[in-house]
Design a protein around this motif. Sequence first.
Motif, short mmCIF file in Angstrom:
data_model
loop_
_atom_site.label_atom_id
_atom_site.label_comp_id
_atom_site.label_asym_id
_atom_site.label_seq_id
_atom_site.Cartn_x
_atom_site.Cartn_y
_atom_site.Cartn_z
N LEU A 1 1.34 6.89 5.68
CA LEU A 1 1.42 7.85 4.57
C LEU A 1 1.13 9.27 5.04
CD1 LEU A 1 -0.35 5.57 1.97
CD2 LEU A 1 1.98 6.47 1.72
N TYR B 1 -11.26 4.84 1.86
CA TYR B 1 -10.19 4.24 1.06
C TYR B 1 -10.63 2.85 0.62
CZ TYR B 1 -7.47 7.93 3.30
OH TYR B 1 -7.02 9.15 3.76
N HIS C 1 -3.51 10.66 -3.71
CA HIS C 1 -2.41 9.72 -3.93
C HIS C 1 -2.67 8.43 -3.16
CE1 HIS C 1 0.30 13.42 -4.76
NE2 HIS C 1 -0.02 12.86 -5.91
N ALA C 2 -3.06 8.57 -1.89
CA ALA C 2 -3.32 7.40 -1.05
C ALA C 2 -4.53 6.63 -1.56
CB ALA C 2 -3.54 7.82 0.39
N GLN C 3 -5.59 7.32 -1.93
CA GLN C 3 -6.79 6.64 -2.42
C GLN C 3 -6.52 5.86 -3.70
OE1 GLN C 3 -9.27 10.19 -2.36
NE2 GLN C 3 -10.43 9.43 -0.60
N THR D 1 1.46 3.82 -3.27
CA THR D 1 1.05 5.21 -3.09
C THR D 1 2.20 6.17 -3.37
OG1 THR D 1 -0.66 4.62 -1.50
CG2 THR D 1 0.13 6.90 -1.45
N THR E 1 -3.26 -1.22 -5.58
CA THR E 1 -2.26 -2.13 -5.01
C THR E 1 -2.55 -3.58 -5.39
OG1 THR E 1 -1.76 -0.70 -3.12
CG2 THR E 1 -1.32 -3.04 -2.84
N GLN F 1 2.51 6.59 -6.89
CA GLN F 1 1.45 7.46 -7.40
C GLN F 1 1.87 8.93 -7.32
OE1 GLN F 1 -1.92 7.01 -8.53
NE2 GLN F 1 -1.40 4.85 -8.84
N GLY G 1 -3.48 4.95 -4.72
CA GLY G 1 -2.46 3.94 -4.43
C GLY G 1 -3.06 2.68 -3.84
N TYR H 1 0.83 -1.21 0.00
CA TYR H 1 0.00 0.00 0.00
C TYR H 1 0.87 1.26 0.00
CZ TYR H 1 -4.24 -2.69 1.22
OH TYR H 1 -5.30 -3.55 1.22
#
Length: 416
Positions: A248, A228, A261-263, A45, A269, A48, A265, A41
Amino acid sequence: MPIQLGLQRMRLLLKHLGNPQETFCAIQVAGTNGKGSICSYIYTTLLQAAIKTGRYTSPHFIEPRDTIHMNGQVASKEMFETCRKRVMDIDKRFGTNATEFELLTATAFECFCEAGVRVTVIETGLGGRLDATNVFDSPLVSVICRIGKDHEAFLGNTLEAIAREKGGIFRENVPCIIDSTNNPSVIQELKKVAQEVHAGPVYLASAKETNQAQTWSVTSPSWGTNDYQTSLNGSYQGANVACGVYALDVLTASFPLMIPHAQNGLKNTLWPGRLDFRDIPGVGKVLFDGAHNKDAAIELAKFVNLQREKNVSKSVSWMVAFTSSKDADSILDALVRPGDTVYITQFSSVQGMPWIQSMDSRVIQDYLSKKHIRALLVDEKNRKNALRSAVSQNPLTVVCGSLYLLGDMYKTLHLE
Protein backbone atom coordinates in the motif's frame (compact mmCIF):
# COMPACT_ATOMS: atom_id res chain seq x y z
CA MET A 1 -9.90 -29.81 -17.83
CA PRO A 2 -7.29 -30.58 -15.08
CA ILE A 3 -4.37 -28.30 -14.21
CA GLN A 4 -2.26 -27.47 -17.28
CA LEU A 5 0.24 -24.71 -16.56
CA GLY A 6 1.19 -22.39 -19.42
CA LEU A 7 0.21 -18.98 -20.75
CA GLN A 8 -0.35 -19.65 -24.46
CA ARG A 9 -4.05 -20.55 -24.16
CA MET A 10 -4.75 -17.71 -21.72
CA ARG A 11 -3.08 -15.05 -23.84
CA LEU A 12 -4.93 -16.25 -26.94
CA LEU A 13 -8.27 -16.27 -25.10
CA LEU A 14 -7.72 -12.76 -23.75
CA LYS A 15 -6.66 -11.51 -27.19
CA HIS A 16 -9.92 -12.73 -28.72
CA LEU A 17 -11.81 -11.09 -25.83
CA GLY A 18 -10.16 -7.74 -26.63
CA ASN A 19 -7.59 -7.94 -23.79
CA PRO A 20 -9.86 -6.88 -20.91
CA GLN A 21 -6.87 -7.05 -18.53
CA GLU A 22 -5.48 -3.92 -20.19
CA THR A 23 -8.41 -1.80 -18.93
CA PHE A 24 -7.27 -1.80 -15.28
CA CYS A 25 -4.09 -1.76 -13.19
CA ALA A 26 -3.06 -4.89 -11.29
CA ILE A 27 -1.42 -5.79 -8.00
CA GLN A 28 -0.12 -9.36 -8.08
CA VAL A 29 0.23 -11.55 -4.99
CA ALA A 30 1.93 -14.96 -5.03
CA GLY A 31 3.21 -17.37 -2.39
CA THR A 32 2.04 -20.46 -0.53
CA ASN A 33 0.33 -19.23 2.64
CA GLY A 34 -1.11 -15.78 3.30
CA LYS A 35 -2.02 -14.70 -0.24
CA GLY A 36 -5.72 -14.34 0.48
CA SER A 37 -5.25 -12.29 3.63
CA ILE A 38 -2.81 -9.92 1.90
CA CYS A 39 -5.14 -9.51 -1.08
CA SER A 40 -8.01 -8.72 1.28
CA TYR A 41 -5.96 -6.19 3.27
CA ILE A 42 -5.00 -4.32 0.10
CA TYR A 43 -8.48 -4.55 -1.41
CA THR A 44 -10.28 -3.30 1.72
CA THR A 45 -7.82 -0.43 2.13
CA LEU A 46 -8.22 0.73 -1.48
CA LEU A 47 -11.98 0.76 -0.91
CA GLN A 48 -11.42 2.86 2.24
CA ALA A 49 -9.77 5.40 -0.06
CA ALA A 50 -12.86 5.34 -2.35
CA ILE A 51 -10.91 3.77 -5.24
CA LYS A 52 -12.93 1.52 -7.55
CA THR A 53 -11.27 -1.83 -6.92
CA GLY A 54 -11.65 -5.50 -7.84
CA ARG A 55 -10.28 -8.61 -6.14
CA TYR A 56 -9.73 -12.05 -7.62
CA THR A 57 -8.84 -14.87 -5.23
CA SER A 58 -8.91 -18.64 -5.57
CA PRO A 59 -10.08 -21.28 -4.98
CA HIS A 60 -13.73 -20.35 -4.64
CA PHE A 61 -15.32 -20.72 -1.22
CA ILE A 62 -19.01 -21.40 -1.73
CA GLU A 63 -19.36 -21.04 -5.51
CA PRO A 64 -17.09 -19.92 -8.39
CA ARG A 65 -18.37 -16.34 -8.57
CA ASP A 66 -17.26 -15.59 -4.99
CA THR A 67 -13.69 -15.50 -6.33
CA ILE A 68 -14.62 -12.16 -7.92
CA HIS A 69 -15.30 -9.08 -5.78
CA MET A 70 -15.80 -5.51 -6.94
CA ASN A 71 -16.26 -2.42 -4.81
CA GLY A 72 -17.02 -4.40 -1.66
CA GLN A 73 -19.48 -6.85 -3.23
CA VAL A 74 -19.25 -10.30 -4.78
CA ALA A 75 -19.90 -10.26 -8.53
CA SER A 76 -23.64 -10.33 -9.17
CA LYS A 77 -25.06 -13.56 -10.56
CA GLU A 78 -26.22 -11.69 -13.67
CA MET A 79 -22.82 -10.11 -14.37
CA PHE A 80 -20.95 -13.33 -13.66
CA GLU A 81 -23.14 -15.41 -15.95
CA THR A 82 -23.05 -12.80 -18.74
CA CYS A 83 -19.25 -12.54 -18.64
CA ARG A 84 -18.84 -16.29 -18.22
CA LYS A 85 -21.00 -16.94 -21.30
CA ARG A 86 -18.98 -14.44 -23.35
CA VAL A 87 -15.74 -16.16 -22.34
CA MET A 88 -17.12 -19.65 -23.03
CA ASP A 89 -18.42 -18.58 -26.45
CA ILE A 90 -15.05 -17.11 -27.42
CA ASP A 91 -13.22 -20.19 -26.16
CA LYS A 92 -15.46 -22.43 -28.24
CA ARG A 93 -15.42 -20.18 -31.31
CA PHE A 94 -11.62 -19.97 -31.52
CA GLY A 95 -10.85 -23.40 -30.09
CA THR A 96 -8.48 -22.15 -27.39
CA ASN A 97 -9.28 -25.19 -25.18
CA ALA A 98 -8.82 -23.13 -22.01
CA THR A 99 -8.77 -24.89 -18.63
CA GLU A 100 -11.50 -24.24 -16.05
CA PHE A 101 -9.17 -21.95 -14.10
CA GLU A 102 -8.28 -20.02 -17.24
CA LEU A 103 -11.97 -19.61 -18.08
CA LEU A 104 -12.71 -18.39 -14.55
CA THR A 105 -9.76 -15.98 -14.61
CA ALA A 106 -10.84 -14.57 -17.96
CA THR A 107 -14.37 -14.21 -16.57
CA ALA A 108 -12.98 -12.22 -13.64
CA PHE A 109 -11.12 -9.90 -16.02
CA GLU A 110 -14.29 -9.44 -18.07
CA CYS A 111 -16.25 -8.57 -14.91
CA PHE A 112 -13.61 -6.03 -13.86
CA CYS A 113 -13.66 -4.48 -17.32
CA GLU A 114 -17.47 -4.37 -17.32
CA ALA A 115 -17.55 -2.76 -13.86
CA GLY A 116 -14.95 -0.17 -14.83
CA VAL A 117 -12.66 -0.75 -11.83
CA ARG A 118 -9.41 1.24 -11.74
CA VAL A 119 -7.25 -1.35 -9.99
CA THR A 120 -7.45 -5.05 -9.14
CA VAL A 121 -5.78 -7.24 -6.54
CA ILE A 122 -4.93 -10.57 -8.19
CA GLU A 123 -4.06 -13.73 -6.25
CA THR A 124 -1.88 -16.13 -8.20
CA GLY A 125 -3.52 -19.52 -8.53
CA LEU A 126 -0.60 -21.96 -8.65
CA GLY A 127 3.06 -20.98 -8.79
CA GLY A 128 3.47 -17.74 -10.69
CA ARG A 129 5.56 -17.94 -13.82
CA LEU A 130 3.08 -20.09 -15.79
CA ASP A 131 -0.09 -19.28 -13.86
CA ALA A 132 -3.09 -18.02 -15.83
CA THR A 133 -3.12 -14.76 -13.82
CA ASN A 134 0.44 -13.87 -14.90
CA VAL A 135 -0.53 -11.84 -17.98
CA PHE A 136 0.25 -8.31 -16.79
CA ASP A 137 3.26 -6.68 -18.42
CA SER A 138 3.51 -3.84 -15.89
CA PRO A 139 1.69 -4.51 -12.62
CA LEU A 140 1.82 -1.78 -9.99
CA VAL A 141 3.57 -4.02 -7.47
CA SER A 142 4.47 -7.71 -7.03
CA VAL A 143 4.04 -9.31 -3.60
CA ILE A 144 5.49 -12.66 -2.48
CA CYS A 145 4.28 -13.95 0.86
CA ARG A 146 5.41 -17.01 2.80
CA ILE A 147 6.62 -19.84 0.56
CA GLY A 148 6.40 -23.48 1.61
CA LYS A 149 6.33 -26.87 -0.04
CA ASP A 150 3.08 -27.38 -1.92
CA HIS A 151 2.17 -28.58 -5.43
CA GLU A 152 5.68 -30.03 -5.80
CA ALA A 153 4.59 -32.03 -8.85
CA PHE A 154 4.15 -28.73 -10.71
CA LEU A 155 6.59 -26.36 -9.03
CA GLY A 156 9.61 -28.42 -7.96
CA ASN A 157 10.56 -30.30 -4.81
CA THR A 158 12.82 -27.70 -3.19
CA LEU A 159 11.93 -24.34 -1.66
CA GLU A 160 14.36 -22.64 -4.03
CA ALA A 161 12.73 -24.18 -7.11
CA ILE A 162 9.28 -23.22 -5.86
CA ALA A 163 10.50 -19.68 -5.09
CA ARG A 164 11.81 -19.33 -8.65
CA GLU A 165 8.38 -20.27 -10.02
CA LYS A 166 6.64 -17.82 -7.66
CA GLY A 167 9.11 -15.09 -8.62
CA GLY A 168 7.93 -15.49 -12.19
CA ILE A 169 5.45 -12.65 -11.50
CA PHE A 170 8.33 -10.13 -11.22
CA ARG A 171 8.55 -7.53 -14.00
CA GLU A 172 11.10 -4.98 -15.10
CA ASN A 173 11.06 -1.80 -12.98
CA VAL A 174 8.11 -3.05 -10.89
CA PRO A 175 8.56 -2.85 -7.08
CA CYS A 176 8.70 -6.22 -5.29
CA ILE A 177 7.58 -6.92 -1.73
CA ILE A 178 8.93 -10.12 -0.11
CA ASP A 179 7.82 -11.52 3.27
CA SER A 180 10.99 -11.35 5.37
CA THR A 181 9.97 -14.42 7.43
CA ASN A 182 10.75 -16.60 4.40
CA ASN A 183 13.63 -19.04 4.53
CA PRO A 184 16.89 -17.14 3.72
CA SER A 185 17.47 -19.38 0.68
CA VAL A 186 14.00 -18.42 -0.61
CA ILE A 187 14.75 -14.71 -0.20
CA GLN A 188 18.09 -15.14 -1.95
CA GLU A 189 16.44 -16.95 -4.87
CA LEU A 190 13.72 -14.32 -5.20
CA LYS A 191 16.30 -11.52 -5.17
CA LYS A 192 18.21 -13.38 -7.89
CA VAL A 193 15.05 -13.63 -10.05
CA ALA A 194 14.32 -9.92 -9.49
CA GLN A 195 17.85 -9.04 -10.58
CA GLU A 196 17.59 -11.20 -13.71
CA VAL A 197 14.45 -9.41 -14.93
CA HIS A 198 15.55 -5.99 -13.64
CA ALA A 199 12.61 -5.80 -11.22
CA GLY A 200 12.64 -3.60 -8.19
CA PRO A 201 13.22 -1.97 -5.91
CA VAL A 202 12.98 -5.06 -3.69
CA TYR A 203 11.60 -4.57 -0.16
CA LEU A 204 11.70 -7.12 2.67
CA ALA A 205 8.51 -6.58 4.66
CA SER A 206 8.61 -7.20 8.40
CA ALA A 207 6.51 -6.41 11.45
CA LYS A 208 7.06 -6.27 15.22
CA GLU A 209 4.50 -7.37 17.79
CA THR A 210 3.05 -4.74 20.10
CA ASN A 211 1.39 -5.09 23.49
CA GLN A 212 -2.03 -4.74 21.90
CA ALA A 213 -3.83 -7.84 20.59
CA GLN A 214 -3.46 -8.52 16.86
CA THR A 215 -1.57 -5.25 16.41
CA TRP A 216 1.82 -4.91 14.72
CA SER A 217 4.31 -2.13 14.26
CA VAL A 218 5.43 -1.81 10.65
CA THR A 219 8.13 0.54 9.32
CA SER A 220 7.44 1.02 5.62
CA PRO A 221 9.47 3.01 3.04
CA SER A 222 7.66 6.37 3.06
CA TRP A 223 5.08 6.06 5.84
CA GLY A 224 7.67 5.29 8.52
CA THR A 225 6.72 3.43 11.72
CA ASN A 226 3.04 2.96 12.55
CA ASP A 227 0.82 0.46 14.37
CA TYR A 228 -1.73 -1.59 12.43
CA GLN A 229 -4.46 -3.74 13.98
CA THR A 230 -6.31 -6.56 12.26
CA SER A 231 -9.46 -8.44 13.14
CA LEU A 232 -7.92 -11.62 11.71
CA ASN A 233 -6.50 -14.11 14.23
CA GLY A 234 -3.06 -15.70 14.29
CA SER A 235 0.50 -14.61 15.00
CA TYR A 236 1.37 -15.20 11.32
CA GLN A 237 -0.88 -12.28 10.39
CA GLY A 238 2.00 -9.98 11.39
CA ALA A 239 3.90 -10.99 8.25
CA ASN A 240 0.77 -10.62 6.11
CA VAL A 241 0.06 -7.18 7.60
CA ALA A 242 3.63 -6.12 6.80
CA CYS A 243 3.33 -7.26 3.17
CA GLY A 244 0.01 -5.48 2.81
CA VAL A 245 1.28 -2.24 4.34
CA TYR A 246 4.46 -2.20 2.24
CA ALA A 247 2.43 -2.78 -0.93
CA LEU A 248 0.00 0.00 0.00
CA ASP A 249 2.89 2.34 0.77
CA VAL A 250 4.34 1.65 -2.69
CA LEU A 251 0.90 2.33 -4.20
CA THR A 252 0.96 5.91 -2.89
CA ALA A 253 2.93 6.67 -6.07
CA SER A 254 -0.26 5.91 -8.05
CA PHE A 255 -3.18 6.54 -5.68
CA PRO A 256 -4.11 9.03 -2.91
CA LEU A 257 -3.54 6.56 -0.07
CA MET A 258 -2.77 7.67 3.48
CA ILE A 259 -1.84 5.88 6.70
CA PRO A 260 -5.40 6.11 8.18
CA HIS A 261 -6.75 4.39 5.05
CA ALA A 262 -4.41 1.46 5.71
CA GLN A 263 -5.15 1.38 9.45
CA ASN A 264 -8.90 1.38 8.89
CA GLY A 265 -8.65 -1.01 5.96
CA LEU A 266 -6.67 -3.63 7.87
CA LYS A 267 -8.89 -3.31 10.93
CA ASN A 268 -12.03 -3.86 8.85
CA THR A 269 -10.74 -6.70 6.68
CA LEU A 270 -12.81 -9.88 6.71
CA TRP A 271 -11.44 -13.15 5.38
CA PRO A 272 -13.67 -16.15 6.20
CA GLY A 273 -12.32 -19.59 6.93
CA ARG A 274 -8.98 -18.52 8.40
CA LEU A 275 -8.83 -18.91 12.20
CA ASP A 276 -12.47 -17.94 12.00
CA PHE A 277 -14.51 -18.44 15.20
CA ARG A 278 -18.26 -18.75 14.60
CA ASP A 279 -21.08 -19.17 17.13
CA ILE A 280 -23.50 -21.52 15.40
CA PRO A 281 -27.12 -21.66 16.65
CA GLY A 282 -27.94 -25.10 18.00
CA VAL A 283 -24.30 -26.19 17.78
CA GLY A 284 -22.04 -23.80 19.69
CA LYS A 285 -18.72 -22.10 19.06
CA VAL A 286 -16.54 -23.60 16.33
CA LEU A 287 -13.16 -22.59 14.89
CA PHE A 288 -12.81 -22.87 11.09
CA ASP A 289 -9.48 -22.84 9.28
CA GLY A 290 -8.36 -24.09 5.86
CA ALA A 291 -5.00 -25.54 7.03
CA HIS A 292 -4.55 -27.36 3.73
CA ASN A 293 -0.78 -27.96 3.96
CA LYS A 294 1.85 -28.64 6.60
CA ASP A 295 2.97 -25.03 7.09
CA ALA A 296 -0.63 -23.84 7.50
CA ALA A 297 -1.28 -26.72 9.92
CA ILE A 298 1.71 -25.69 12.04
CA GLU A 299 0.31 -22.16 12.32
CA LEU A 300 -3.15 -23.49 13.22
CA ALA A 301 -1.54 -25.76 15.83
CA LYS A 302 0.22 -22.77 17.42
CA PHE A 303 -3.11 -21.00 17.79
CA VAL A 304 -4.95 -24.08 19.08
CA ASN A 305 -2.18 -24.95 21.54
CA LEU A 306 -2.37 -21.45 22.99
CA GLN A 307 -6.02 -22.18 23.75
CA ARG A 308 -4.98 -25.46 25.36
CA GLU A 309 -2.43 -23.66 27.54
CA LYS A 310 -5.06 -21.14 28.62
CA ASN A 311 -7.13 -24.12 29.81
CA VAL A 312 -9.83 -23.25 27.31
CA SER A 313 -9.70 -26.92 26.38
CA LYS A 314 -7.03 -29.52 27.06
CA SER A 315 -8.43 -31.89 24.47
CA VAL A 316 -9.77 -30.82 21.08
CA SER A 317 -12.44 -32.12 18.73
CA TRP A 318 -11.45 -31.96 15.06
CA MET A 319 -13.52 -32.35 11.92
CA VAL A 320 -11.29 -32.90 8.90
CA ALA A 321 -11.28 -33.63 5.19
CA PHE A 322 -8.37 -33.41 2.77
CA THR A 323 -7.84 -33.20 -0.96
CA SER A 324 -6.57 -36.59 -2.16
CA SER A 325 -3.23 -35.11 -3.31
CA LYS A 326 -2.31 -33.66 0.09
CA ASP A 327 0.08 -35.06 2.70
CA ALA A 328 -2.62 -35.62 5.31
CA ASP A 329 -0.25 -37.46 7.67
CA SER A 330 2.03 -34.44 8.15
CA ILE A 331 -0.97 -32.13 8.63
CA LEU A 332 -2.49 -34.44 11.25
CA ASP A 333 0.87 -34.87 13.00
CA ALA A 334 1.08 -31.10 13.41
CA LEU A 335 -2.46 -30.77 14.76
CA VAL A 336 -3.67 -33.76 16.72
CA ARG A 337 -2.61 -34.80 20.23
CA PRO A 338 -3.44 -37.91 22.31
CA GLY A 339 -6.85 -37.41 23.92
CA ASP A 340 -8.24 -35.51 20.95
CA THR A 341 -11.14 -36.81 18.87
CA VAL A 342 -11.15 -36.60 15.08
CA TYR A 343 -14.33 -36.67 13.02
CA ILE A 344 -13.37 -37.62 9.47
CA THR A 345 -15.54 -36.65 6.53
CA GLN A 346 -15.28 -35.89 2.81
CA PHE A 347 -16.12 -32.72 0.92
CA SER A 348 -18.60 -32.80 -1.95
CA SER A 349 -17.63 -32.56 -5.61
CA VAL A 350 -16.06 -29.19 -6.43
CA GLN A 351 -18.02 -27.12 -8.95
CA GLY A 352 -16.01 -26.59 -12.12
CA MET A 353 -13.13 -28.78 -10.91
CA PRO A 354 -14.18 -32.44 -11.20
CA TRP A 355 -10.56 -33.65 -11.02
CA ILE A 356 -10.30 -32.50 -7.38
CA GLN A 357 -11.24 -35.40 -5.14
CA SER A 358 -11.63 -35.75 -1.40
CA MET A 359 -9.32 -38.24 0.31
CA ASP A 360 -10.85 -41.56 1.32
CA SER A 361 -11.91 -41.20 4.98
CA ARG A 362 -10.80 -44.74 5.79
CA VAL A 363 -7.20 -43.95 4.85
CA ILE A 364 -7.19 -41.14 7.42
CA GLN A 365 -8.93 -43.35 10.00
CA ASP A 366 -6.34 -46.11 9.57
CA TYR A 367 -3.49 -43.65 10.09
CA LEU A 368 -5.03 -42.18 13.25
CA SER A 369 -5.88 -45.62 14.63
CA LYS A 370 -2.19 -46.58 14.44
CA LYS A 371 -1.44 -43.50 16.55
CA HIS A 372 -4.19 -44.49 19.03
CA ILE A 373 -6.26 -41.40 18.26
CA ARG A 374 -10.04 -41.73 18.47
CA ALA A 375 -11.32 -41.33 14.91
CA LEU A 376 -14.96 -41.41 13.76
CA LEU A 377 -16.27 -41.48 10.19
CA VAL A 378 -18.98 -38.95 9.37
CA ASP A 379 -21.02 -38.84 6.16
CA GLU A 380 -22.18 -35.60 4.58
CA LYS A 381 -25.75 -35.80 5.93
CA ASN A 382 -24.62 -36.14 9.55
CA ARG A 383 -21.92 -33.44 9.68
CA LYS A 384 -24.02 -30.92 11.59
CA ASN A 385 -25.02 -33.51 14.20
CA ALA A 386 -21.40 -34.65 14.47
CA LEU A 387 -20.33 -31.04 14.97
CA ARG A 388 -22.90 -30.64 17.74
CA SER A 389 -21.57 -33.80 19.40
CA ALA A 390 -17.97 -32.57 19.02
CA VAL A 391 -18.74 -29.24 20.68
CA SER A 392 -20.56 -30.94 23.57
CA GLN A 393 -17.51 -33.15 24.12
CA ASN A 394 -14.82 -30.43 23.91
CA PRO A 395 -15.08 -26.64 24.37
CA LEU A 396 -12.65 -26.26 21.47
CA THR A 397 -13.84 -27.75 18.19
CA VAL A 398 -11.98 -27.14 14.93
CA VAL A 399 -13.04 -27.76 11.32
CA CYS A 400 -10.02 -27.81 9.01
CA GLY A 401 -7.97 -29.56 6.31
CA SER A 402 -9.48 -28.07 3.16
CA LEU A 403 -11.18 -24.88 2.06
CA TYR A 404 -13.51 -27.12 0.07
CA LEU A 405 -14.71 -28.71 3.33
CA LEU A 406 -15.14 -25.26 4.86
CA GLY A 407 -17.14 -24.13 1.85
CA ASP A 408 -19.44 -27.14 2.33
CA MET A 409 -19.84 -26.40 6.03
CA TYR A 410 -20.48 -22.67 5.63
CA LYS A 411 -23.15 -23.48 3.07
CA THR A 412 -24.75 -26.20 5.27
CA LEU A 413 -24.65 -24.00 8.38
CA HIS A 414 -25.74 -20.84 6.51
CA LEU A 415 -22.61 -18.92 7.47
CA GLU A 416 -21.47 -15.91 5.43
